[in-house]
Enzyme design. Structure first.
Site, PDB file in Angstrom:
ATOM      1  N   ASP A 470      58.931  49.873  68.414  1.00 23.94           N
ATOM      2  CA  ASP A 470      58.677  50.100  66.991  1.00 23.94           C
ATOM      3  C   ASP A 470      57.521  49.228  66.497  1.00 23.94           C
ATOM      4  OD1 ASP A 470      59.112  51.129  64.461  1.00 23.94           O
ATOM      5  OD2 ASP A 470      61.260  50.688  64.447  1.00 23.94           O
ATOM      6  N   ASP A 534      60.716  59.287  60.592  1.00 23.57           N
ATOM      7  CA  ASP A 534      62.028  58.736  60.271  1.00 23.57           C
ATOM      8  C   ASP A 534      62.898  59.752  59.553  1.00 23.57           C
ATOM      9  OD1 ASP A 534      62.007  56.351  61.489  1.00 23.57           O
ATOM     10  OD2 ASP A 534      61.810  55.117  59.696  1.00 23.57           O
TER      11      ASP A 534
HETATM   12  C1  DGJ Z   1      61.891  52.110  61.803  1.00 22.77           C
HETATM   13  C2  DGJ Z   1      62.160  53.221  62.758  1.00 22.77           C
HETATM   14  O1  DGJ Z   1      61.316  54.294  62.497  1.00 22.77           O
HETATM   15  C3  DGJ Z   1      63.630  53.607  62.686  1.00 22.77           C
HETATM   16  O2  DGJ Z   1      63.882  54.708  63.510  1.00 22.77           O
HETATM   17  C4  DGJ Z   1      64.455  52.429  63.081  1.00 22.77           C
HETATM   18  O3  DGJ Z   1      64.231  52.131  64.430  1.00 22.77           O
HETATM   19  C5  DGJ Z   1      64.112  51.242  62.211  1.00 22.77           C
HETATM   20  N1  DGJ Z   1      62.713  50.973  62.171  1.00 22.77           N
HETATM   21  C6  DGJ Z   1      64.834  50.017  62.680  1.00 22.77           C
HETATM   22  O4  DGJ Z   1      64.469  48.901  61.995  1.00 22.77           O
END
Ligand code: DGJ
Length: 730
Positions: A470, A534
């Site tokens: 991430d 997301d």
């Molecule tokens: C942002 C990501 O896009 C999510 O899927 C998740 O992993 C969160 N961060 C976790 O902090």
């Protein structure tokens, strides 16, 4: 002011030498061919190369000189006496007044670049042009490679400073080319968190259109744009698609000069002072990939998908893409070892094959305000140890993946307390956090070494099959050692990923950046998939996956079934629609099964079985996208030989008319007949309006021609209706 001193050159510009077949005429022509296109360049001594043709394949006997002659123009008023022709590497010193492909200046202020020698040679599928400016001591090596099967063009530039003084590089385009005569519109993208790849189609404006990304990641808008002929759409019309393979700051642009010449370009975006080439120093641009389609946006995917499959995506030992279960939208930060075990049990019960433990597993991490950088398992979360948890996951028949955010540090972390100077920061300025975190200075090798050792230790100690990598903030200010450094920081991330991949070649990486902010063909060389967005809202995903999939094949796009109501949009969406939209991607689940109804769990499990049965087709076939005249959406993956296809016919909103337009299915073998079935469960309200439902139980036979031309009168007028259609050629 006195004119600048000439720049002394350290050594003569390297000679390329002569290769067999090289011709030196007044104008030299070279061509490279692919199954779907031909790329032809011309060059005159001391000038930038020109584009003669990039489009339909030309017959082998085509007289390139005649082709070029047709494009020549005579002199006209108010222009230089020696006409400045649009070309493949325009520079300001040579009379080009629009955006140059290269700009910068030497220490003495001299930034006028004027090629004094140029050489072009071709070998197999590549054309290499070497440009030298004896006066400023600059050498630019341009390289184009045309993939013979798919017609995807790769373009990059290496700039070398052969002078005795520093060269301050201001801009360098990886690809700069005249806009084709037939193009009149630009398809561009904007984006934000959970709103990736919002498409905007507009006439090519007079002056400039540009999209500049300064976020330090690829960005929510991706790094692609396209030029279209008027009327071009999903299935027809000419399109030139351009993608910059770079996970950092960049600029995409078009320019229409006052005389009418039009140029499109793409390249890294540099801040002032960011790249200084010392004497002898070189800068290699990122690569731009481009293709010309004669069959609309689906034709762009016909070129890019096989290219990405064969030349970009890492080769995976385990061929098929496992069904992921990701803990994030199921648990967020609220979990302990026993709830996580229960979640794993539920995930396995649904048919998941890989369990990804998302954020919150490491030392002291209870929310997003702390602990990034301290990549050690939190014993209070996993009193029996992560190893025991992984064994539990594996005993359920799944392998295990772990979330990390390697480039980040929380001010509240042991790492930050020990090394407060390791984060990206501008001396004297406040360190502005985003999501409570700072970016580690990946331009520094000692910082990279530390992060490598931390992640390497995790991968060595635990049985980890996949990292979800991430990256949740902007890179701003992008300063390292007091200097602008976004480009070096981006390369630092690649270096770290490469090092981890070579130390742990069996570990898959998923690229995630607050969802889909790091999706490009350079990072995808290192990642088996991307987290597309997301948002798991299936209606939003329809559009986001549609636009992302122009370049990226479906198997690279993480697509999960999320909760309902959706945690981001609040939409309530039937399970069959959520599951069907996720089927057309790398399928996964990201919701707590215990909070689903029994029926939803059953429907989801059935779709997972269906995905497993059909993923071979879904992840190898030709993917088509289209919209019907009344706003329904079609997605289809059809095998190369057109023998089998899977179609999603769906609609987000209410149709204007109660009777939706018959749903036509393109791409079939028109001469054939297909057995057509409608996999269950059928969308409830729509199913009541299906004619002769009993005849559909075992599938029905139709002529492909009628399916392509007229279509099926499927009930498809209510919002959030999603049918699956399975076709087998008889
Ligand atoms: C942002 C990501 O896009 C999510 O899927 C998740 O992993 C969160 N961060 C976790 O902090």
């Amino acid at each position: 002011m006195s004119p600048p001193e000439p720049i002394p050159i350290r050594s003569p510009a390297p000679s390329l030498g002569r290769v067999e077949g090289e011709r030196r005429a007044m104008t030299q022509y070279e061509r490279i061919d692919s199954a779907i296109s031909t790329f032809v360049t011309a060059i005159e001594e001391g000038a930038s190369p020109r584009l003669v043709h990039f489009g339909r394949p030309l017959p082998a006997h085509t007289d390139l000189q005649a082709l070029d002659a047709a494009l020549k123009r005579g002199p006209r008023e108010s222009t230089p006496d020696a006409p400045v022709l649009p070309n493949l590497f325009p520079v300001a010193g040579a009379g080009w007044l629009a955006e140059p492909a290269l700009s910068g200046y030497h220490d003495n202020g001299d930034g006028l670049i004027c090629w004094t020698s140029s050489t072009m040679r071709r070998s197999s599928q590549e054309i290499h042009v070497a440009l030298r400016d004896e006066r400023t001591g600059l050498a630019a090596d341009l390289l184009w490679r045309l993939d013979p099967k798919t017609g995807v063009l790769a373009s990059s530039v290496r700039l070398t400073n052969l002078a005795d003084s520093d060269f301050h590089l201001h801009s360098l385009c990886s690809l700069s080319l005249p806009v084709p005569n037939w193009a009149s519109e630009v398809l561009a993208f904007s984006g934000d968190w959970s709103r990736e790849m919002q498409a905007h189609r507009m006439p090519l404006p007079p002056g400039e259109w540009s999209s500049t990304n300064r976020t330090g990641r690829t960005g929510f808008a991706g790094a692609s744009f396209a030029l279209l002929e008027s009327g071009a759409g999903d299935q027809a019309g000419r399109v030139l698609a351009i993608h910059l393979a770079w996970s950092g700051n960049h600029r995409l642009s078009t320019a229409t000069c006052s005389g009418g010449a039009r140029q499109a370009s793409a390249g890294v975006h540099l801040a002032p002072g960011e790249v200084v080439l010392r004497p002898g120093g070189a800068f290699l641009s990122p690569t731009v990939y481009a293709c010309v389609s004669q069959t609309g946006l689906n034709g762009v995917s016909d070129a890019f998908h096989p290219f990405v499959r064969s030349s970009i995506l890492p080769v995976r030992r385990d061929g098929s893409r496992k069904v992921h279960f990701n803990s994030w939208e199921a648990a967020y930060f609220s979990f302990d070892e026993s709830s996580m075990r229960r979640l794993a049990d539920q995930a396995a019960g649904l048919g998941a094959e890989r369990f990804i433990l998302d954020d919150g597993w490491f030392l002291g991490r209870r929310d997003d305000t702390s602990s990034l950088g301290d990549w050690r398992v939190d014993p209070s979360r996993f009193p029996s140890g992560l190893d025991a948890f992984i064994r539990h996951v594996k005993s359920l028949g799944m392998d295990f993946g772990l979330w990390v955010e390697p480039e980040m540090v929380s001010p509240d972390s042991d790492l930050y307390r020990a090394h407060p100077d390791w984060c990206v920061h501008a001396p004297g300025l406040a360190r502005r956090t985003m999501r409570g975190q700072l970016w580690l200075d990946m331009a520094r090798s000692d910082v990279r070494d530390h992060v490598f050792s931390q992640i390497d230790a995790l991968l060595s100690e635990y049985d980890i099959a996949c990292l979800k990598w991430d990256c949740n903030r902007f890179l701003d200010p992008a300063v390292s050692g007091g200097q602008q450094a976004a480009e070096r920081i981006t390369r630092g991330s690649y270096e770290l990923m490469d090092r981890l991949r070579s130390a742990h070649p069996g570990v898959d990486i998923e690229s995630c950046a607050s969802g889909g902010a790091r999706i490009d063909l350079e990072v995808v060389k290192r990642c088996m998939r991307v987290w597309t967005s997301d948002t798991t809202d299936a209606i939003e995903r329809l559009a986001i996956q549609r636009w992302t999939s122009i370049i990226f094949p479906m198997e690279a796009l993480g697509a999960h079934v999320g909760p309902s109501p959706n945690p981001i949009t609040g939409r309530v969406i039937p399970m069959e629609m959520r599951a069907r939209v996720a089927l057309f991607g790398h399928m996964g689940v990201e919701a707590d099964p215990e909070r689903m109804s029994e029926t939803d769990r059953k429907t989801l499990a059935e779709h997972i079985v269906f995905y497993k049965r059909h993923r071979g087709l879904l992840h190898s076939g030709r993917h088509l996208r289209w919209s019907t005249r009344d706003g329904a959406e079609g997605r289809m993956t059809i095998s190369e030989d057109q023998g089998e296809a899977l179609v999603l016919a769906c609609r987000a909103d209410v149709a204007v008319h109660a009777e939706s337009a018959p749903f036509a299915i393109p791409g079939l073998d028109r001469a054939a007949r297909y057995k057509v079935s409608l996999p269950t469960p059928w969308p409830q309200i729509a199913a009541r309006r299906l004619a002769e439902p009993h005849l559909w139980r075992d599938g029905r036979v139709f002529y492909a021609d009628s399916l392509v031309e007229t279509g099926l009168a499927l009930p498809l007028s209510d919002p959030q209706t999603a049918w699956l259609i399975h076709l087998i050629r008889l």
